[in-house]
Motif scaffolding. Structure first.
Motif, PDB file in Angstrom:
ATOM      1  N   GLY A 172       0.770  -1.219   0.000  1.00 16.04           N
ATOM      2  CA  GLY A 172       0.000   0.000   0.000  1.00 16.04           C
ATOM      3  C   GLY A 172       0.809   1.280   0.000  1.00 16.04           C
ATOM      4  N   GLY A 173       2.077   1.190  -0.352  1.00 16.60           N
ATOM      5  CA  GLY A 173       2.908   2.381  -0.415  1.00 16.60           C
ATOM      6  C   GLY A 173       3.554   2.786   0.895  1.00 16.60           C
ATOM      7  N   TYR A 174       3.379   2.004   1.942  1.00 21.24           N
ATOM      8  CA  TYR A 174       3.989   2.321   3.235  1.00 21.24           C
ATOM      9  C   TYR A 174       5.447   1.869   3.257  1.00 21.24           C
ATOM     10  N   LYS A 175       6.329   2.765   3.661  1.00 23.70           N
ATOM     11  CA  LYS A 175       7.762   2.456   3.662  1.00 23.70           C
ATOM     12  C   LYS A 175       8.187   1.600   4.847  1.00 23.70           C
ATOM     13  N   GLY A 176       7.458   1.702   5.957  1.00 28.48           N
ATOM     14  CA  GLY A 176       7.890   0.999   7.149  1.00 28.48           C
ATOM     15  C   GLY A 176       9.206   1.554   7.663  1.00 28.48           C
ATOM     16  N   ASP A 177       9.907   0.745   8.436  1.00 31.00           N
ATOM     17  CA  ASP A 177      11.158   1.185   9.055  1.00 31.00           C
ATOM     18  C   ASP A 177      12.399   0.667   8.353  1.00 31.00           C
ATOM     19  N   THR A 178      12.305  -0.521   7.743  1.00 31.54           N
ATOM     20  CA  THR A 178      13.527  -1.174   7.271  1.00 31.54           C
ATOM     21  C   THR A 178      13.399  -1.659   5.830  1.00 31.54           C
ATOM     22  N   GLU A 179      14.452  -1.456   5.062  1.00 31.20           N
ATOM     23  CA  GLU A 179      14.604  -2.117   3.765  1.00 31.20           C
ATOM     24  C   GLU A 179      15.000  -3.567   4.039  1.00 31.20           C
ATOM     25  N   THR A 180      14.611  -4.464   3.131  1.00 29.76           N
ATOM     26  CA  THR A 180      14.807  -5.893   3.408  1.00 29.76           C
ATOM     27  C   THR A 180      15.423  -6.634   2.223  1.00 29.76           C
ATOM     28  N   PRO A 181      16.647  -6.297   1.819  1.00 31.52           N
ATOM     29  CA  PRO A 181      17.282  -7.056   0.741  1.00 31.52           C
ATOM     30  C   PRO A 181      17.374  -8.527   1.117  1.00 31.52           C
ATOM     31  N   GLU A 182      17.029  -9.378   0.182  1.00 33.74           N
ATOM     32  CA  GLU A 182      16.943 -10.812   0.457  1.00 33.74           C
ATOM     33  C   GLU A 182      17.954 -11.612  -0.338  1.00 33.74           C
ATOM     34  N   GLN A 183      18.729 -12.401   0.385  1.00 37.70           N
ATOM     35  CA  GLN A 183      19.735 -13.280  -0.211  1.00 37.70           C
ATOM     36  C   GLN A 183      20.826 -12.508  -0.957  1.00 37.70           C
ATOM     37  N   TYR A 184      20.974 -11.246  -0.638  1.00 36.68           N
ATOM     38  CA  TYR A 184      22.097 -10.492  -1.203  1.00 36.68           C
ATOM     39  C   TYR A 184      22.419  -9.313  -0.285  1.00 36.68           C
ATOM     40  N   ILE A 185      23.606  -8.784  -0.451  1.00 38.56           N
ATOM     41  CA  ILE A 185      24.059  -7.624   0.302  1.00 38.56           C
ATOM     42  C   ILE A 185      24.187  -6.464  -0.678  1.00 38.56           C
ATOM     43  N   PRO A 186      23.444  -5.383  -0.497  1.00 42.38           N
ATOM     44  CA  PRO A 186      23.528  -4.262  -1.434  1.00 42.38           C
ATOM     45  C   PRO A 186      24.933  -3.670  -1.448  1.00 42.38           C
ATOM     46  N   PRO A 187      25.457  -3.356  -2.630  1.00 42.04           N
ATOM     47  CA  PRO A 187      26.849  -2.898  -2.739  1.00 42.04           C
ATOM     48  C   PRO A 187      27.197  -1.725  -1.832  1.00 42.04           C
ATOM     49  N   GLN A 188      26.252  -0.809  -1.671  1.00 46.04           N
ATOM     50  CA  GLN A 188      26.535   0.387  -0.873  1.00 46.04           C
ATOM     51  C   GLN A 188      25.508   0.590   0.241  1.00 46.04           C
ATOM     52  N   GLY A 189      24.816  -0.482   0.612  1.00 45.47           N
ATOM     53  CA  GLY A 189      23.795  -0.360   1.638  1.00 45.47           C
ATOM     54  C   GLY A 189      22.618   0.458   1.151  1.00 45.47           C
ATOM     55  N   PHE A 190      21.921   1.066   2.078  1.00 48.23           N
ATOM     56  CA  PHE A 190      20.815   1.975   1.765  1.00 48.23           C
ATOM     57  C   PHE A 190      21.038   3.269   2.536  1.00 48.23           C
ATOM     58  N   PRO A 191      21.876   4.161   2.022  1.00 44.04           N
ATOM     59  CA  PRO A 191      22.176   5.403   2.746  1.00 44.04           C
ATOM     60  C   PRO A 191      20.892   6.143   3.133  1.00 44.04           C
ATOM     61  N   GLY A 192      20.808   6.508   4.403  1.00 50.38           N
ATOM     62  CA  GLY A 192      19.647   7.232   4.884  1.00 50.38           C
ATOM     63  C   GLY A 192      18.494   6.355   5.320  1.00 50.38           C
ATOM     64  N   ARG A 193      18.616   5.031   5.143  1.00 48.39           N
ATOM     65  CA  ARG A 193      17.558   4.101   5.540  1.00 48.39           C
ATOM     66  C   ARG A 193      18.142   2.988   6.409  1.00 48.39           C
ATOM     67  N   ASP A 194      17.372   2.552   7.399  1.00 50.15           N
ATOM     68  CA  ASP A 194      17.742   1.347   8.137  1.00 50.15           C
ATOM     69  C   ASP A 194      17.452   0.152   7.243  1.00 50.15           C
ATOM     70  N   TRP A 195      18.334  -0.833   7.260  1.00 47.83           N
ATOM     71  CA  TRP A 195      18.143  -1.988   6.383  1.00 47.83           C
ATOM     72  C   TRP A 195      18.707  -3.250   7.018  1.00 47.83           C
ATOM     73  N   GLU A 196      18.220  -4.379   6.483  1.00 44.16           N
ATOM     74  CA  GLU A 196      18.527  -5.679   7.067  1.00 44.16           C
ATOM     75  C   GLU A 196      18.539  -6.729   5.956  1.00 44.16           C
ATOM     76  N   SER A 197      19.693  -7.342   5.735  1.00 41.90           N
ATOM     77  CA  SER A 197      19.771  -8.440   4.763  1.00 41.90           C
ATOM     78  C   SER A 197      19.316  -9.725   5.435  1.00 41.90           C
ATOM     79  N   CYS A 198      18.277 -10.352   4.863  1.00 44.91           N
ATOM     80  CA  CYS A 198      17.860 -11.659   5.361  1.00 44.91           C
ATOM     81  C   CYS A 198      18.420 -12.716   4.423  1.00 44.91           C
ATOM     82  N   MET A 199      19.060 -13.718   5.000  1.00 43.88           N
ATOM     83  CA  MET A 199      19.762 -14.709   4.194  1.00 43.88           C
ATOM     84  C   MET A 199      19.690 -16.083   4.857  1.00 43.88           C
ATOM     85  N   THR A 200      19.848 -17.119   4.049  1.00 40.97           N
ATOM     86  CA  THR A 200      19.799 -18.488   4.539  1.00 40.97           C
ATOM     87  C   THR A 200      21.193 -19.050   4.789  1.00 40.97           C
ATOM     88  N   ILE A 201      21.267 -20.089   5.634  1.00 43.88           N
ATOM     89  CA  ILE A 201      22.539 -20.776   5.864  1.00 43.88           C
ATOM     90  C   ILE A 201      22.792 -21.812   4.772  1.00 43.88           C
TER      91      ILE A 201
END
Length: 479
Positions: A276-305
């Motif tokens: 619905g267009g809500y940003k929430g608090d955290t970006e959630t890149p999945e199974q990868y690490i963004p090259p430069q993160g998300f400047p200005g945003r809290d973020w969390e990479s979720c990944m499997t073992i």
């Protein structure tokens, strides 16, 4: 009201054209800056209020994701057919009828589950919070829900509420607890959505008439009431609500119903996958690490073992402890958190190879955790790698380098050395004046010789690293 909706995007494909994924792999979720039907806490709070609300999460840096549910019973196989996909999607991938899937509950009796043991494993790994699947896309609730009987207490011989037990143990151990909830997809409740795949109804994604119904009725009678249960029945828990795969059904107006509920909990942290267009608090890149993160945003990479989220008995492709630790360091160096998944089996046990790797990470963090917890992103940047030139219309590809990473605190710079330099470590542009250099793993913090001329720095190092995976060099600012 504005009609913009959030989309999950991977390359040129939208959600409706993608194969099924637990959380869309590598997906970036777009959000809208248009006014929301109901203002969220993020729309109204000041920067100082946000900093206070997010403080513990930013300090934590490392958490445990738990994908555990009814899908652990088939463990990736049904009627002799093995899924080639992730374990928790077996119902969708193999088009298991609703009646057949619900029968798995008769044999779900995870007497090996111990909330105490799981929390102890997380704590020994150096993790500071846990996020567990309260309800995944199969619609099975892993908690005592009075809203719908398809849950672990009412439908199985187990008759216990794992979420309540985890909440109690996390409180004792000083860990935070979050609940994952699939708000739009539900493959067993009439009206729940399903991401279309080959052989399923192209409009609804359904493969069984029992799945048909009103989406709004599903939200009204199951999803929203269960979210209310999760927010009110666990004594101050959850600290986090982790939504997933909103699909295009989650319009701003529908998402606003969830926001109205969550606004009653001003300390709650929630991610960018509500819809619905809500940003929430955290970006959630999945199974990868963004090259430069998300400047200005809290973020969390979720990944499997390994290669699955939910337990799949024949997935033994476990990542090495070295890879997992370097992922953690890489993520922290870009200002993010690492949400690392475990998938307990049908008996409630975390697979031994996963425990072994977590314990290895905890051992490293017991010595070097200062360089991760509460640390900020690198002051440098190029050490992570660079984008390679692209030809034609191709997007530039990021090529990582693995010699070192860096994190920062007010008076210290931490250099995580993966490749041990010969003789000395050199920095060309250092924005601080250094008063002392030492290795974090050296209990005596014996001073190392260094030379700083302008912005250049050279630190003389011992002949061998203290740790084969990552030795941390500390550069302490001059007082």
């Amino acid at each position: 009201m504005h009609s913009s909706v959030r989309r999950l995007v991977i390359g040129a494909f939208t959600l409706s054209t993608l194969p099924a994924f637990a959380q869309l792999q590598g997906g970036k979720i777009e959000s809208s800056n248009k006014p929301h039907p109901v203002a969220s806490i993020q729309d109204k709070e000041t920067a100082a209020q946000r900093d206070a609300r997010m403080a513990w999460w930013r300090e934590a840096r490392f958490g445990m994701f738990i994908h555990w549910g009814l899908y652990a019973v088939p463990a990736g196989e049904w009627h002799g057919e093995r899924t080639s996909h992730i374990g928790e999607w077996i119902m969708n991938d193999l088009s298991i009828p609703v009646t057949d899937y619900k029968q798995f509950a008769n044999n779900f009796n995870p007497t090996g589950f111990s909330a105490h043991d799981i929390v102890a494993i997380a704590k020994s790994a150096g993790m500071k919070y846990i996020v567990i699947t309260a309800k995944h896309h199969d619609g099975f609730a892993m908690f005592d829900s009075k809203v719908d009987p398809f849950n672990i207490v009412a439908a199985t011989p187990f008759k216990r509420d794992p979420l309540r037990e985890l909440a109690e143990e996390c409180h004792k151990a000083g860990l935070r607890l979050g609940f994952y909830y699939s708000q739009a997809q539900d493959w067993t409740a009439p009206g729940g959505t399903a991401i279309p795949r080959a052989g399923h109804n192209k409009e609804t994604g359904h493969w069984d008439k029992q799945q048909d119904g009103s989406f709004d009725e599903y939200l009204k009678t199951k999803a929203l009431p269960q979210v209310k249960e999760l927010l009110t029945n666990y004594g101050g828990v959850p600290d986090i609500l982790w939504y997933d795969t909103p699909t295009d059904k989650m319009t701003p107006e529908r998402a606003a119903e969830f926001v109205s509920v969550m606004n009653q909990y001003p300390k709650l942290i929630w991610n960018n996958r509500l819809g619905g267009g809500y940003k929430g608090d955290t970006e959630t890149p999945e199974q990868y690490i963004p090259p430069q993160g998300f400047p200005g945003r809290d973020w969390e990479s979720c990944m499997t073992i390994n290669d699955t989220w939910g337990y799949k008995s024949f997935d033994t492709n476990f990542k090495s402890s070295e890879t997992l630790l370097r992922n953690l360091i890489d993520i922290a160096s870009k200002g993010g958190n690492y949400l690392l998944n475990v998938g307990p089996d049908a008996n409630g046990k975390i697979p031994a190879p996963e425990i072994e790797r977590l314990q290895a990470m905890g051992k490293w963090l017991s010595t070097n955790g200062e360089s991760i917890y509460g640390a900020q992103a690198t002051l440098f940047g190029p050490e992570a790698g660079a984008f390679a030139p692209a030809s034609g219309n191709a997007k530039p590809k990021f090529v990582p380098t693995w010699e070192w990473r860096s994190t920062t605190k007010a008076n210290r710079i931490y250099i995580h050395l993966f490749a041990w330099p010969k003789g000395s470590f050199h920095l060309e542009k250092l924005p601080r004046t250094i008063g002392k250099a030492y290795l974090l793993g050296d209990p005596s913090h014996k001073a190392l010789k260094f030379t700083q001329k302008g912005q250049t720095l050279d630190v003389t190092l011992p002949s061998a690293p203290l740790d084969p995976i990552a030795t941390v060099l500390v550069l302490e600012s001059k007082k």
